[in-house]
Write a protein that holds these residues in place. Structure first.
Motif, PDB file in Angstrom:
ATOM      1  N   SER A  77       0.862  -1.184   0.000  1.00  0.00           N
ATOM      2  CA  SER A  77       0.000   0.000   0.000  1.00  0.00           C
ATOM      3  C   SER A  77       0.896   1.231   0.000  1.00  0.00           C
ATOM      4  O   SER A  77       2.021   1.195   0.518  1.00  0.00           O
ATOM      5  CB  SER A  77      -0.929   0.018   1.224  1.00  0.00           C
ATOM      6  N   HIS A  97      -1.534   2.363   9.487  1.00  0.00           N
ATOM      7  CA  HIS A  97      -0.968   3.054   8.329  1.00  0.00           C
ATOM      8  C   HIS A  97      -0.680   2.081   7.192  1.00  0.00           C
ATOM      9  O   HIS A  97      -0.910   2.369   6.022  1.00  0.00           O
ATOM     10  CB  HIS A  97       0.316   3.784   8.724  1.00  0.00           C
ATOM     11  N   CYS A  98      -0.145   0.907   7.555  1.00  0.00           N
ATOM     12  CA  CYS A  98       0.220  -0.077   6.535  1.00  0.00           C
ATOM     13  C   CYS A  98      -1.011  -0.751   5.938  1.00  0.00           C
ATOM     14  O   CYS A  98      -1.162  -0.836   4.722  1.00  0.00           O
ATOM     15  CB  CYS A  98       1.131  -1.158   7.143  1.00  0.00           C
ATOM     16  N   ASP A  99      -1.869  -1.267   6.817  1.00  0.00           N
ATOM     17  CA  ASP A  99      -2.943  -2.156   6.375  1.00  0.00           C
ATOM     18  C   ASP A  99      -4.281  -1.468   6.183  1.00  0.00           C
ATOM     19  O   ASP A  99      -5.199  -2.048   5.598  1.00  0.00           O
ATOM     20  CB  ASP A  99      -3.100  -3.303   7.386  1.00  0.00           C
ATOM     21  N   CYS A 107      -0.917  -2.323  12.495  1.00  0.00           N
ATOM     22  CA  CYS A 107      -0.404  -1.110  11.865  1.00  0.00           C
ATOM     23  C   CYS A 107      -1.472  -0.501  10.963  1.00  0.00           C
ATOM     24  O   CYS A 107      -1.649  -0.928   9.815  1.00  0.00           O
ATOM     25  CB  CYS A 107       0.857  -1.415  11.052  1.00  0.00           C
ATOM     26  N   ASN A 116       6.768  -0.093   5.701  1.00  0.00           N
ATOM     27  CA  ASN A 116       7.581  -1.313   5.678  1.00  0.00           C
ATOM     28  C   ASN A 116       7.664  -1.924   4.281  1.00  0.00           C
ATOM     29  O   ASN A 116       8.583  -2.696   3.991  1.00  0.00           O
ATOM     30  CB  ASN A 116       7.002  -2.353   6.645  1.00  0.00           C
ATOM     31  N   CYS A 117       6.704  -1.598   3.432  1.00  0.00           N
ATOM     32  CA  CYS A 117       6.647  -2.219   2.105  1.00  0.00           C
ATOM     33  C   CYS A 117       7.866  -1.920   1.226  1.00  0.00           C
ATOM     34  O   CYS A 117       8.341  -2.819   0.518  1.00  0.00           O
ATOM     35  CB  CYS A 117       5.360  -1.796   1.393  1.00  0.00           C
ATOM     36  N   CYS A 136       2.241   2.372   3.388  1.00  0.00           N
ATOM     37  CA  CYS A 136       2.981   1.395   4.197  1.00  0.00           C
ATOM     38  C   CYS A 136       4.465   1.752   4.223  1.00  0.00           C
ATOM     39  O   CYS A 136       5.121   1.793   3.180  1.00  0.00           O
ATOM     40  CB  CYS A 136       2.784  -0.011   3.638  1.00  0.00           C
ATOM     41  N   ASP A 153       8.353   0.820  12.330  1.00  0.00           N
ATOM     42  CA  ASP A 153       6.895   0.729  12.262  1.00  0.00           C
ATOM     43  C   ASP A 153       6.216   2.050  12.597  1.00  0.00           C
ATOM     44  O   ASP A 153       5.004   2.108  12.752  1.00  0.00           O
ATOM     45  CB  ASP A 153       6.400  -0.347  13.241  1.00  0.00           C
TER      46      ASP A 153
END
Length: 531
Positions: free
Chosen positions: A126, A347-349, A345, A131-132, A129, A251
């Motif tokens: 996304s 923000h990420c998901d 998370c 971490n992506c 995200c 994170d």
């Protein structure tokens, strides 16, 4: 799509391309395809002698594009528009496909080149995200280095039907040859270790051969990085063993209270921390998880840290900075549906739950901020708080109360996560005032209820508080001579980046002071004879 500043920066980067590349687009008539076409044409126009735009429409995913080295099969594909956090991934892909060398460690590069097998990776990401990009960039580079590796980075929010069909409910999610390979942040070393069966054993043997350190830092977050820098500056042999360099900072989305820096983001700060440590003679051992601590038998002796891979490290002093992780609810169904609707998370998901109903567990700042963010994406948010009142700052509570698609439930104890075997479909809670049990139908649950220190491996070794935090004094000393601690894993009351850095520096200076006051070998021998 790119403003004048970004165009100028990108043009300077594209000057580093050594071999011509082409942007091969697969488009339709949808607005996002038009947007992607304009972006690719704009990029090609910044370096027309090195980058060309080609429309092929030969891929089922639209909009998507292949960055290909002209006349070869070397390339990477993006399905979607890699802006936001993934813009850096796009820039790196342009450079690497264009022959610009990577800064990855040479031994890791050779390991990737030598992988035997056909590996077709797909990563769902996304744009929000943080971490992506690590996963996308690692797999992109691997596909450039090895012709038997391919990678497609897919924007989950744009390919919602595909996300639903493959039951992707967390990002990044990686598929290998059509099967689920992994979820969450992964570095290239981790990915290679999963597909190269001998990688872990090789790393363990390499670690076993290391000489003892003067100071061994366990943990690579802000506290660990600060500790390593301070001890290395003293000219003493320093090593740092970290499960993931950067720790929980990776994170963290927005950081606005790091003094002298008005705004930054977690992954960016983590990268700066790692680079700063690398400026000194520090032996960084990443992707290493501590399993056991064996204190020295006598003052001045060697402490030992046993790692999960079976190797061990020895040092005259230890600084523990293992940080903390998200606290889980500990209710039936939570583990079963983790990454299948239960997330940590927002923000990420969050983008994966567009138009759906979700709950946020926790009424502190993190929980209320998550609910505010999600309210702009999902259909409805239910915030559940155990206490009778929310604990978040008043300004956040006012903002939350102003949102029409948010419901706040206080004095509620979450008791169960329900699902259909594949994904979450309900949450059960108990009204603490009346004892009644209620069930909420929903598709996602975001848990925001604080932190748990990563100290399980230290039980019966150093003194821990009832909450599992390492007990330290003002100098960062633990109950064991020569063993120090700093950061979120300790009894320091406020878990903040700037405080962790200060604590890491304190522990480092204390460790150095401890070392210089130890008796020399000759003095130790004389004392032993006299005794």
């Amino acid at each position: 799509m790119l403003d004048a500043n970004l165009q100028g920066q990108l043009k300077a980067y594209l000057a580093n391309i050594r071999q011509p590349i082409e942007l091969v687009a697969s488009l339709d008539d949808a607005p996002k395809s038009v947007e992607l076409r304009d972006l690719l044409i704009q990029i090609a126009g910044l370096a027309p002698d090195k980058v060309s735009f080609v429309r092929a429409d030969d891929n089922a995913r639209k909009p998507s594009f292949l960055i290909r080295r002209v006349g070869t099969e070397i390339g990477v594909r993006f399905a979607g528009i890699p802006m936001g956090h993934e813009f850096t991934s796009l820039v790196l892909a342009l450079l690497q496909v264009g022959g610009h060398p990577s800064k990855a460690a040479q031994d890791l590069i050779e390991q990737v080149k030598g992988l035997d097998g056909d590996f077709a990776f797909e990563t769902y990401f996304s744009l929000s995200c943080q971490n992506c990009p690590d996963v996308v960039q690692a797999l992109n580079l691997m596909s450039v280095l090895n012709p038997r590796i391919s990678h497609v980075a897919i924007e989950g929010g744009l390919f919602q039907d595909e996300v639903n069909e493959r039951k992707v409910m967390a990002v990044p999610t990686i598929f290998l040859n059509g099967e689920l390979f992994g979820q969450g942040r992964m570095e290239m070393e981790q990915i290679v270790a999963k597909i190269d069966s001998g990688a872990t054993a090789k790393a363990a043997e390499k670690i076993k051969a290391k000489d003892p350190f003067d100071v061994l830092v366990v943990g690579g977050g802000p506290a660990g990085a600060a500790a390593a820098i301070y001890t290395a500056r003293k000219g003493i042999r320093t090593g740092i063993a970290a499960e993931r360099f950067g720790g929980q900072v990776l994170d963290t989305m927005a950081i606005e209270n790091f003094i002298s820096v008005s705004h930054t983001e977690g992954p960016k700060l983590a990268a700066h921390l790692e680079q700063h440590v690398k400026d000194y003679d520090v032996d960084i051992m990443n992707l290493q998880k501590a399993q056991k601590l064996i204190p020295a038998k006598s003052e001045g002796g060697l402490h030992e840290v046993v790692l999960e891979n079976g190797a061990s490290l020895k040092a005259r002093t230890i600084i523990l900075s293992t940080g903390a992780r998200w606290r889980q609810m500990g209710v039936p169904g939570e583990d079963t549906y983790k990454n299948k609707g239960v997330a940590y998370c927002p923000h990420c998901d969050g983008p994966l739950f567009k138009g759906k109903r979700v709950a946020v567990i926790g009424g502190g700042n993190s929980g209320v901020e998550a609910a505010i963010d999600l309210a702009g994406i999902v259909a409805h948010v239910t915030l559940i708080e155990y206490d009778s009142d929310l604990r978040a700052d008043a300004v956040l509570q006012r903002k939350l109360a102003s949102l029409p698609n948010v419901k706040i439930i206080t004095s509620a104890l979450t008791t169960e996560v329900k699902g259909d075997g594949e994904k979450v479909n309900a949450l059960v809670y108990k009204d603490r005032n009346h004892g009644t049990v209620h069930e909420i139908e929903l598709e996602g649950i975001f848990v925001q209820i604080g932190l748990v220190p990563n100290t399980e491996f230290l039980r019966d070794t150093v003194a821990l508080s009832p909450r599992g935090e390492i007990e330290i004094d003002a100098r960062g000393e633990t109950s064991q001579p020569g063993i120090f601690a700093a950061g979120d894993c300790t009894t320091v009351p406020y878990k903040q980046i700037v405080i962790a850095m200060g604590a890491g520096s304190t522990a480092a200076l204390s460790a150095f002071d401890y070392l210089i006051r130890l008796p020399t070998q000759d003095e130790a021998e004389r004392e032993a004879i006299a005794a």
